[in-house]
Design a protein around this motif. Structure first.
Motif, mmCIF file in Angstrom:
data_model
loop_
_atom_site.group_PDB
_atom_site.id
_atom_site.type_symbol
_atom_site.label_atom_id
_atom_site.label_comp_id
_atom_site.label_asym_id
_atom_site.label_seq_id
_atom_site.Cartn_x
_atom_site.Cartn_y
_atom_site.Cartn_z
ATOM 1 N N VAL A 353 40.608 150.121 95.719
ATOM 2 C CA VAL A 353 41.121 151.751 95.724
ATOM 3 C C VAL A 353 40.325 152.759 94.648
ATOM 4 C CG1 VAL A 353 41.885 151.056 97.876
ATOM 5 C CG2 VAL A 353 42.788 151.092 95.328
ATOM 6 N N GLY A 354 40.153 151.824 93.023
ATOM 7 C CA GLY A 354 39.711 152.573 92.010
ATOM 8 C C GLY A 354 41.572 152.264 91.519
ATOM 9 N N LEU A 355 42.375 151.189 91.928
ATOM 10 C CA LEU A 355 43.318 151.321 91.146
ATOM 11 C C LEU A 355 43.198 149.922 90.028
ATOM 12 C CD1 LEU A 355 46.607 152.472 90.797
ATOM 13 C CD2 LEU A 355 47.270 150.346 92.275
ATOM 14 N N ALA A 356 43.276 150.050 88.505
ATOM 15 C CA ALA A 356 43.785 149.649 87.554
ATOM 16 C C ALA A 356 45.158 149.262 87.748
ATOM 17 C CB ALA A 356 42.728 149.814 86.374
ATOM 18 N N HIS A 357 45.570 147.405 87.410
ATOM 19 C CA HIS A 357 47.216 147.013 86.914
ATOM 20 C C HIS A 357 47.657 147.582 85.460
ATOM 21 C CE1 HIS A 357 51.170 145.246 86.437
ATOM 22 N NE2 HIS A 357 51.502 145.052 87.849
ATOM 23 N N GLY A 358 47.088 147.750 85.100
ATOM 24 C CA GLY A 358 47.348 147.884 83.429
ATOM 25 C C GLY A 358 48.283 147.191 83.067
ATOM 26 N N ALA A 359 48.318 145.869 83.016
ATOM 27 C CA ALA A 359 49.829 145.227 82.825
ATOM 28 C C ALA A 359 50.028 144.238 83.661
ATOM 29 C CB ALA A 359 50.960 146.275 82.603
ATOM 30 N N LEU A 360 49.097 143.165 83.501
ATOM 31 C CA LEU A 360 49.739 142.191 84.226
ATOM 32 C C LEU A 360 49.693 140.524 83.825
ATOM 33 C CD1 LEU A 360 46.168 141.908 87.061
ATOM 34 C CD2 LEU A 360 48.248 141.593 87.290
ATOM 35 N N THR A 361 50.776 140.350 84.686
ATOM 36 C CA THR A 361 50.785 139.127 83.339
ATOM 37 C C THR A 361 51.460 138.277 84.332
ATOM 38 O OG1 THR A 361 53.026 139.414 83.481
ATOM 39 C CG2 THR A 361 52.277 140.437 81.658
ATOM 40 N N PRO A 362 51.910 136.638 84.271
ATOM 41 C CA PRO A 362 52.429 135.850 85.157
ATOM 42 C C PRO A 362 53.657 136.234 86.073
ATOM 43 C CG PRO A 362 50.901 134.240 82.968
ATOM 44 C CD PRO A 362 51.595 136.482 83.345
ATOM 45 N N GLU A 363 53.836 137.351 85.125
ATOM 46 C CA GLU A 363 55.807 137.018 86.005
ATOM 47 C C GLU A 363 55.499 137.816 86.887
ATOM 48 O OE1 GLU A 363 55.985 134.541 83.389
ATOM 49 O OE2 GLU A 363 55.292 136.738 83.108
ATOM 50 N N CYS A 364 54.311 139.291 86.848
ATOM 51 C CA CYS A 364 54.326 139.972 87.947
ATOM 52 C C CYS A 364 53.798 139.917 89.059
ATOM 53 C CB CYS A 364 52.711 141.174 87.089
ATOM 54 S SG CYS A 364 53.527 142.178 85.620
ATOM 55 N N VAL A 365 53.131 138.098 89.191
ATOM 56 C CA VAL A 365 52.083 138.402 90.790
ATOM 57 C C VAL A 365 53.229 137.280 91.749
ATOM 58 C CG1 VAL A 365 50.302 136.537 91.764
ATOM 59 C CG2 VAL A 365 50.114 138.112 89.087
ATOM 60 N N VAL A 366 53.050 137.982 92.657
ATOM 61 C CA VAL A 366 54.399 136.921 93.808
ATOM 62 C C VAL A 366 53.493 136.936 94.902
ATOM 63 C CG1 VAL A 366 56.424 137.873 94.614
ATOM 64 C CG2 VAL A 366 56.111 138.798 92.533
#
Length: 778
Positions: A353-366
């Motif tokens: 849908v054209g969205l980049a997270h921009g700051a992915l770290t393991p703690e961001c993944v749930v």
């Protein structure tokens, strides 16, 4: 902890420093310095500006202006009293800051008047006008009081204060008790004092009180109890509370943070290409609005993210209300590989849908209860993201996941849930530290995760994709450019004072030949020093030619980088493994540094020994330098972060070097060869410098020459410019002139020294490099 309300009492624990205050303080300080320097350096120009504004001399107009000046002064006094009363009632901390500004402004303004008196002449006339009727002290004190009182929070008094001060200054200039330049200097000095107090003490956050926020949330259908602050900075605060459904996260941005995102994004845009940074948000409000838009896009893609409950305007502040995303984060999950695969599947839908997270770290993944993975914290999300931004997301998740489940499992999750048959070569090219979020880069230090991922993603066909350029300018390129410009300016300013042609005509050719011979000896010494630490036998002539080849590489690399890289390559071609070659070169560098430090200490000690005392103690100046250096090292060692950084950088090198150093120390032949090579290398450079000095009828004691060279060599080794260009010249000229060599002789001697040791060996090094390459020795 709750917010400080409008009735500010004791200083709240959460005080902030507004970035705009810092910028204003820096601008006012720079302006004040420029005004004072202009009055000192160019008093005639400043005096001409003063005389361009005539004073009122004729009656009755002068009487009218004098009366206006008295009225304006009374208006300023009334404004000061009103602001003080208002601060007592509502903002007592602001009153303390205002009084502190007043207390500092008075002595500084008095010192300014004394400075004008001491300078005399046009400076006193420009800055303080008539000494017996100068207005500097009251103006500076008043402005420091108003700046410390922070009228940005009390808009009703800003306009009256501004007009009262302007009227007072204008009338003072008109009747001659102040000058235009003096008025500008007084305004800037008062602003500097008040802003310094404000920045030093901080201000209470401008966010709305908790009860106002809760009332607005209730109007939006979200009824929460007490709000607790979890994160706070200038213009930004994050609070948590709960309602009947569960936890609620409230993010508030206010005018205190004006300019923060702009400065942050501008810095990133200067460093990275636009395709990496995306479209910058210029304000914190825009960032919050973009975060809400990103959450809506993620919800449309079916990706769990914190659900936006409301986006409210509360006075000048913007409030984002979210329902936090529940579930176990990737590092806490029982089956990390399964969670990572689900995260890649969710990231694929997010990118669709054209969205980049921009700051992915393991703690961001749930991982949610339904088995779907989601992402926390969309504060850096970028709608309408380009291909490169989406690839950077995938690389960040891959690297972060590899730190949890291992490189092989992370690559398997990437292939199964994200790539779906696509070639991973473009992602392999992005496996570089600069492409990762800061938290991930920090976690990778001292690990081989990136190398392992590259191996796991390797294409069986062996084809590679060139790494895309992410940075506009590397930090090294910027430092090189700045250092080169500064060095060129310094050298040009010094050369303008000397007739180089006249100096060269009287040069002694034999001493110049001796300097060239000393330069040639250094390459033999470098070869001997390297051979002493290599576990295999190598020809001395070929090794010497390799050292000559480094003279060519120093034209395009910093001093140590090209030297180390070429020697490692040479040892690999000679049959050593990568580890053994790197260790041998590292041991050589460590031994060279150790001997150089010992020589520098001994020479510094010897050059400072007093000839009038029967003692081996050096002079007081040398002792002061030594004690100062010891004090600086002790202070740095007392900082835990410095100790940790030194340990992190030096421990691997020490572990590699110590065993081989001990082995060398137990073999007399290798030990003598190493010491001879290092001393011969340093001695050749010292001979070249001493001969260059003597070629122009200048000389120094040998310990002094050695000390000047070693200091300049140390400066050049840490300079980012190729071959230490600029830094070495500046250090040599400074050291020689400080030792008593005339500037003309020092400049020409340094130019001759750098010619025989840096410029002339370069073409010879290129020929040697080409020959060694053809014979596949490097």
């Amino acid at each position: 902890m709750t917010a400080a309300g409008a009735g500010e009492g004791p200083p709240p624990p959460g005080r902030v420093r507004r970035p705009t205050d810092v910028v204003r303080l820096l601008a006012a300080s720079a302006g004040l310095v420029l005004v004072v320097l202009a009055a000192i350096v160019a008093p005639d120009a400043a005096d001409a500006l003063v005389r361009a504004v005539p004073t009122v001399e004729r009656e009755p107009l002068r009487t009218v202006v004098s009366v206006a000046s008295v009225v304006a002064s009374l208006a300023v006094l009334i404004v000061l009293l009103t602001v003080a009363v208002d601060a007592v009632r509502h903002r007592r901390t602001a009153l303390l800051h205002a009084l502190a500004g007043l207390a500092l402004g008075l002595p500084l303004a008095a010192a300014g008047e004394r400075f004008g008196d001491a300078a005399g002449g046009a400076v006193a006339e420009v800055l303080t006008a008539p000494r017996d009727d100068a207005a500097l002290v009251p103006v500076v004190a008043s402005l420091a009081f108003l700046a410390g009182a922070d009228l940005q929070r009390r808009r009703r008094w800003r306009a009256p204060a501004r007009w009262a001060v302007l009227a007072s200054l204008g009338s003072a200039v008109a009747i001659g008790t102040f000058t235009v330049v003096g008025a500008v200097a007084a305004v800037l000095l008062g602003a500097v004092v008040g802003l310094a107090v404000r920045v030093g003490g901080g201000v209470a956050p401008a966010r709305p009180p908790d009860e106002v926020i809760r009332a607005e949330l209730a109007r939006a259908g979200v009824v929460v109890g007490d709000l607790q602050v979890t994160e706070q900075a200038a213009g930004f605060v994050r609070l948590v509370g709960s309602d009947d459904v569960g936890a609620v996260s409230v993010t508030v941005v206010d005018p205190d943070g004006r300019g923060v995102p702009l400065a942050r994004r501008a810095g990133r845009l200067l460093r990275f290409r636009a395709a990496v940074v995306g479209r910058p948000a210029l304000t914190q409000r825009a960032e919050l609005e973009r975060q809400a838009a990103g959450a809506a896009l993620a919800e449309a893609a079916g990706v769990p993210v914190p659900r936006v409950l409301a986006l409210l305007a509360v006075g000048p502040a913007l409030v984002l209300v979210e329902r936090p995303l529940g579930g176990a984060a990737l590092p806490e999950a029982d089956d990390g590989a399964q969670v990572l695969a689900a995260a890649f599947a969710a990231l694929r839908r997010l990118h669709a849908v054209g969205l980049a997270h921009g700051a992915l770290t393991p703690e961001c993944v749930v991982l949610g209860p339904d088995g779907n993975a989601g992402f926390r914290d969309l504060s850096a999300a970028q709608p309408a993201a380009g291909d490169l931004q989406r690839d950077l997301d995938a690389v960040a998740l891959l690297v972060g996941g590899a730190g949890v489940v291992g490189p092989a499992a992370a690559v398997a999750a990437l292939r199964s849930a994200y790539l779906v048959g696509a070639a991973p070569r473009r992602l392999t090219a992005l496996l570089q530290p600069v492409a990762l979020p800061h938290a991930l880069r920090r976690s990778l230090r001292g690990t081989d995760v990136l190398a392992d991922l590259r191996s796991a993603l390797a294409d069986p066909a062996g084809s590679e994709v060139a790494a895309p350029r992410l940075e506009r300018f590397s930090l090294r390129a910027v430092l090189t450019l700045v250092a080169s410009v500064v060095a060129a300016l310094l050298l040009a300013s010094q050369l303008s004072q000397v007739s180089i042609l006249d100096q060269l005509r009287r040069a002694e050719p034999l001493w110049l030949l001796a300097a060239l011979g000393g330069s040639a000896v250094t390459y033999l010494g470098a070869a001997l020093a390297l051979l002493a630490f290599v576990p295999v036998a190598l020809p001395l002539l070929r090794t010497t030619l390799v050292q000559v080849s480094t003279a060519w590489l120093t034209l395009v690399t910093p001093p140590t980088v090209g030297h180390v890289g070429l020697n490692i390559r040479y040892l690999q071609r000679a049959g050593l493994g990568v580890g053994a070659a790197a260790t041998s070169v590292a041991v050589n560098q460590v031994a060279t540094v150790a001997v150089t430090v010992v020589l520098l200490v001994v020479v510094s000690w010897a050059s400072g020994v007093s000839a009038t005392r029967l003692s081996l103690l050096p002079s007081g100046e040398v002792l002061l330098v030594v004690l100062g250096a010891v004090a600086v090292v002790a202070l740095l060692a007392a900082v835990p972060r410095v100790r940790a950084l030194v340990r992190e950088r030096l421990e691997p090198l020490v572990r590699q070097s110590v065993p081989q150093l001990l082995a060398t120390a137990t073999e007399p032949r290798r030990l003598v060869t190493a010491l001879a090579g290092i001393v011969l290398q340093t001695g050749g450079y010292v001979l070249a410098l001493d001969a260059s000095l003597r070629a122009f009828d200048a000389s120094l004691a040998l310990p002094t020459v050695i000390g000047v060279y070693l200091v300049a060599s140390t400066v050049g080794s840490v300079a980012p410019t190729p071959g230490g260009l600029g830094a070495v010249e500046a250090a040599l000229v400074g050291g020689l002139t400080a030792s008593g060599v005339p500037l003309a002789s020092a400049l020409t001697a340094v130019l001759a020294f750098r010619t025989v040791t840096f410029w002339l060996p370069a073409p010879v090094g290129w020929l040697a490099f080409v020959g060694l390459q053809r014979r596949r020795h490097v």
